[in-house]
Design a protein around this motif. Structure first.
Motif, mmCIF file in Angstrom:
data_model
loop_
_atom_site.group_PDB
_atom_site.id
_atom_site.type_symbol
_atom_site.label_atom_id
_atom_site.label_comp_id
_atom_site.label_asym_id
_atom_site.label_seq_id
_atom_site.Cartn_x
_atom_site.Cartn_y
_atom_site.Cartn_z
ATOM 1 N N ALA A 284 0.745 -1.304 0.138
ATOM 2 C CA ALA A 284 0.103 0.020 -0.063
ATOM 3 C C ALA A 284 0.904 1.142 0.025
ATOM 4 N N ASN A 285 1.995 1.205 0.130
ATOM 5 C CA ASN A 285 3.131 2.153 0.138
ATOM 6 C C ASN A 285 3.836 2.382 -1.008
ATOM 7 N N ALA A 286 3.312 1.563 -2.049
ATOM 8 C CA ALA A 286 4.365 1.601 -3.241
ATOM 9 C C ALA A 286 3.897 2.716 -4.479
ATOM 10 N N ILE B 225 10.751 9.203 -0.127
ATOM 11 C CA ILE B 225 11.587 8.564 -1.229
ATOM 12 C C ILE B 225 11.994 7.220 -0.681
ATOM 13 N N ARG B 226 12.513 7.050 0.657
ATOM 14 C CA ARG B 226 13.025 6.057 1.167
ATOM 15 C C ARG B 226 12.020 4.783 1.215
ATOM 16 N N LEU B 227 11.044 5.110 1.793
ATOM 17 C CA LEU B 227 9.786 4.191 1.795
ATOM 18 C C LEU B 227 9.199 3.779 0.566
ATOM 19 N N PHE B 228 8.784 4.729 -0.204
ATOM 20 C CA PHE B 228 8.284 4.483 -1.415
ATOM 21 C C PHE B 228 9.323 3.685 -2.473
ATOM 22 N N ALA B 229 10.698 4.015 -2.345
ATOM 23 C CA ALA B 229 11.499 3.319 -3.491
ATOM 24 C C ALA B 229 11.601 2.033 -3.119
ATOM 25 N N ASN B 230 11.679 1.628 -1.564
ATOM 26 C CA ASN B 230 12.189 0.272 -1.370
ATOM 27 C C ASN B 230 10.891 -0.340 -1.766
ATOM 28 N N MET B 231 9.778 -0.055 -1.382
ATOM 29 C CA MET B 231 8.577 -0.639 -1.697
ATOM 30 C C MET B 231 8.167 -1.073 -3.080
ATOM 31 N N VAL B 232 8.504 -0.083 -4.016
ATOM 32 C CA VAL B 232 8.399 -0.290 -5.281
ATOM 33 C C VAL B 232 9.537 -1.351 -5.861
ATOM 34 N N SER B 233 10.860 -1.511 -5.511
ATOM 35 C CA SER B 233 11.847 -2.041 -5.842
ATOM 36 C C SER B 233 11.440 -3.453 -5.346
ATOM 37 N N GLY B 234 10.946 -3.752 -4.219
ATOM 38 C CA GLY B 234 10.810 -5.055 -3.650
ATOM 39 C C GLY B 234 9.431 -5.650 -4.609
ATOM 40 N N HIS B 235 8.537 -4.840 -4.762
ATOM 41 C CA HIS B 235 7.724 -5.484 -5.501
ATOM 42 C C HIS B 235 7.964 -6.154 -6.997
ATOM 43 N N LEU B 236 8.786 -5.189 -7.756
ATOM 44 C CA LEU B 236 9.471 -5.443 -9.068
ATOM 45 C C LEU B 236 10.227 -6.421 -9.024
ATOM 46 N N LEU B 237 11.027 -6.718 -7.823
ATOM 47 C CA LEU B 237 12.032 -8.059 -7.876
ATOM 48 C C LEU B 237 11.238 -9.176 -7.725
ATOM 49 N N VAL B 238 10.180 -9.135 -6.639
ATOM 50 C CA VAL B 238 9.437 -10.531 -6.498
ATOM 51 C C VAL B 238 8.757 -10.825 -7.598
ATOM 52 N N GLY C 219 12.423 -16.340 -6.011
ATOM 53 C CA GLY C 219 11.011 -15.600 -5.823
ATOM 54 C C GLY C 219 10.644 -15.867 -4.086
ATOM 55 N N PHE C 220 10.689 -17.069 -3.816
ATOM 56 C CA PHE C 220 10.336 -17.314 -2.416
ATOM 57 C C PHE C 220 11.281 -16.645 -1.335
ATOM 58 N N VAL C 221 12.702 -16.569 -1.923
ATOM 59 C CA VAL C 221 13.458 -16.090 -0.930
ATOM 60 C C VAL C 221 13.374 -14.792 -0.779
ATOM 61 N N LEU C 222 13.271 -14.162 -2.022
ATOM 62 C CA LEU C 222 12.851 -12.615 -2.060
ATOM 63 C C LEU C 222 11.663 -12.217 -1.215
ATOM 64 N N THR C 223 10.720 -13.006 -1.423
ATOM 65 C CA THR C 223 9.641 -12.859 -0.596
ATOM 66 C C THR C 223 9.774 -12.791 0.894
ATOM 67 N N LEU C 224 10.302 -13.535 1.376
ATOM 68 C CA LEU C 224 10.922 -13.690 2.891
ATOM 69 C C LEU C 224 11.843 -12.334 3.139
ATOM 70 N N PHE C 225 12.715 -12.163 2.141
ATOM 71 C CA PHE C 225 13.470 -10.852 2.425
ATOM 72 C C PHE C 225 12.440 -9.693 2.396
ATOM 73 N N GLU C 226 11.460 -9.810 1.581
ATOM 74 C CA GLU C 226 10.695 -8.483 1.523
ATOM 75 C C GLU C 226 9.778 -8.521 2.708
ATOM 76 N N ALA C 227 9.496 -9.427 3.409
ATOM 77 C CA ALA C 227 8.876 -9.326 4.706
ATOM 78 C C ALA C 227 9.776 -8.616 5.624
ATOM 79 N N PHE C 228 11.122 -8.945 5.600
ATOM 80 C CA PHE C 228 11.957 -8.492 6.456
ATOM 81 C C PHE C 228 12.249 -6.889 6.339
ATOM 82 N N VAL C 229 12.252 -6.582 4.743
ATOM 83 C CA VAL C 229 12.116 -5.224 4.379
ATOM 84 C C VAL C 229 10.840 -4.387 4.828
ATOM 85 N N ALA C 230 9.860 -5.116 5.103
ATOM 86 C CA ALA C 230 8.439 -4.419 5.454
ATOM 87 C C ALA C 230 8.834 -3.844 6.798
#
Length: 267
Positions: free
Chosen positions: A123-125, A190-203, A234-245
């Motif tokens: 929701a912050n993307a 920018i920090r919050l927005f950019a991290n959420m966008v990049s995480g979504h694109l990677l996963v 993709g599964f590993v990136l999803t776990l990493f994205e949870a940590f980034v959240a």
């Protein structure tokens, strides 16, 4: 082997995510001021769920907490002790525990929406929500500064610090004022927005390649192992994205506390 890979790549290319994913079309109330798209609906649903969960937890709170109440209280204690009190101290920090706790939990839940099936979009993307949170912090540290120092006292202390040769103020004062008004909220946004966008694109990219090699590729025998590797990635990136959240919620909360703390007079 090279020929086989060439045949696979010659098939229809995978449907990779783009920045257009963050500007979805309106799906409800089109053409009205109340038009809703997918990401706005995600924000509404996430907010309702968060309010319901916290409301039920508060209404059923007991002196001896159960497992779920202990988890919620641990989260609140973490924000209070490890973020607010650690930066500001207990005396000053009590006033801001509700605000910083609201920021932390809302941002965390909004970020987690990016890995929840059916939502698949933080929701912050988009820049709107991070900007709203940042403006709230901006208003709060200005209100704190005016209350503690007065408007001119705050601007004077920040733009004209003691011990600096007066010619330097010609450059320093505009930079400091720009930091107070623009740079701090922009950095939070920018920090919050950019991290959420990049995480979504990677996963989404990893899972798109997994789907392509397993389902859409011409040579299924060669594609399934490659698709399996992409799926694991993709599964590993999803776990990493949870940590980034969690990490981005923590960083936003602690920087907000620091900015508010800097508005107080120095001891």
């Amino acid at each position: 082997m090279v020929e086989a890979m060439g045949m696979l790549f010659a098939a229809e290319s995978p449907d990779l995510p783009t920045v257009n994913d963050f500007l979805p079309p309106e799906i409800l109330f089109q053409g009205t001021p109340f038009a809703l798209n997918r990401i706005i609906l995600i924000r509404i649903v996430a907010t309702i769920i968060l309010l319901i969960v916290l409301g039920i937890t508060a209404s059923r709170a007991k002196l001896i907490p159960g497992r779920w109440q202990s988890i919620v209280e641990t989260g609140i204690d973490f924000v209070r002790e490890s973020v607010v009190y650690q930066v500001m101290g207990e005396t000053r920090g009590k006033r801001y525990v509700p605000m910083i706790s609201t920021l932390f939990f809302t941002i965390f839940v909004f970020n987690l929406c990016g890995i929840i099936p059916g939502m698949n979009m933080a929701a912050n993307a988009t820049v709107v929500m991070p900007l709203v949170f940042a403006v709230w912090v901006l208003i709060q540290y200005w209100v704190t500064a005016v209350r503690e120092k007065g408007l001119w006292g705050f601007v004077r202390d920040e733009c004209f610090p003691k011990g600096v040769p007066w010619p330097v103020y010609i450059l320093l004062a505009p930079i400091q004022l720009c930091e107070l008004i623009l740079i701090r909220p922009a950095s939070l946004t920018i920090r919050l927005f950019a991290n959420m966008v990049s995480g979504h694109l990677l996963v989404a990219t990893a899972l798109a390649f997994a789907q392509y090699w397993v389902i859409d590729a011409t040579n299924k025998l060669a594609g399934i192992p490659i698709g399996a590797l992409w799926f694991v990635f993709g599964f590993v990136l999803t776990l990493f994205e949870a940590f980034v959240a969690f990490l981005q919620a923590y960083v936003f909360a602690i920087l907000s506390t620091v900015y508010i703390s800097m508005s107080y007079p120095e001891d």
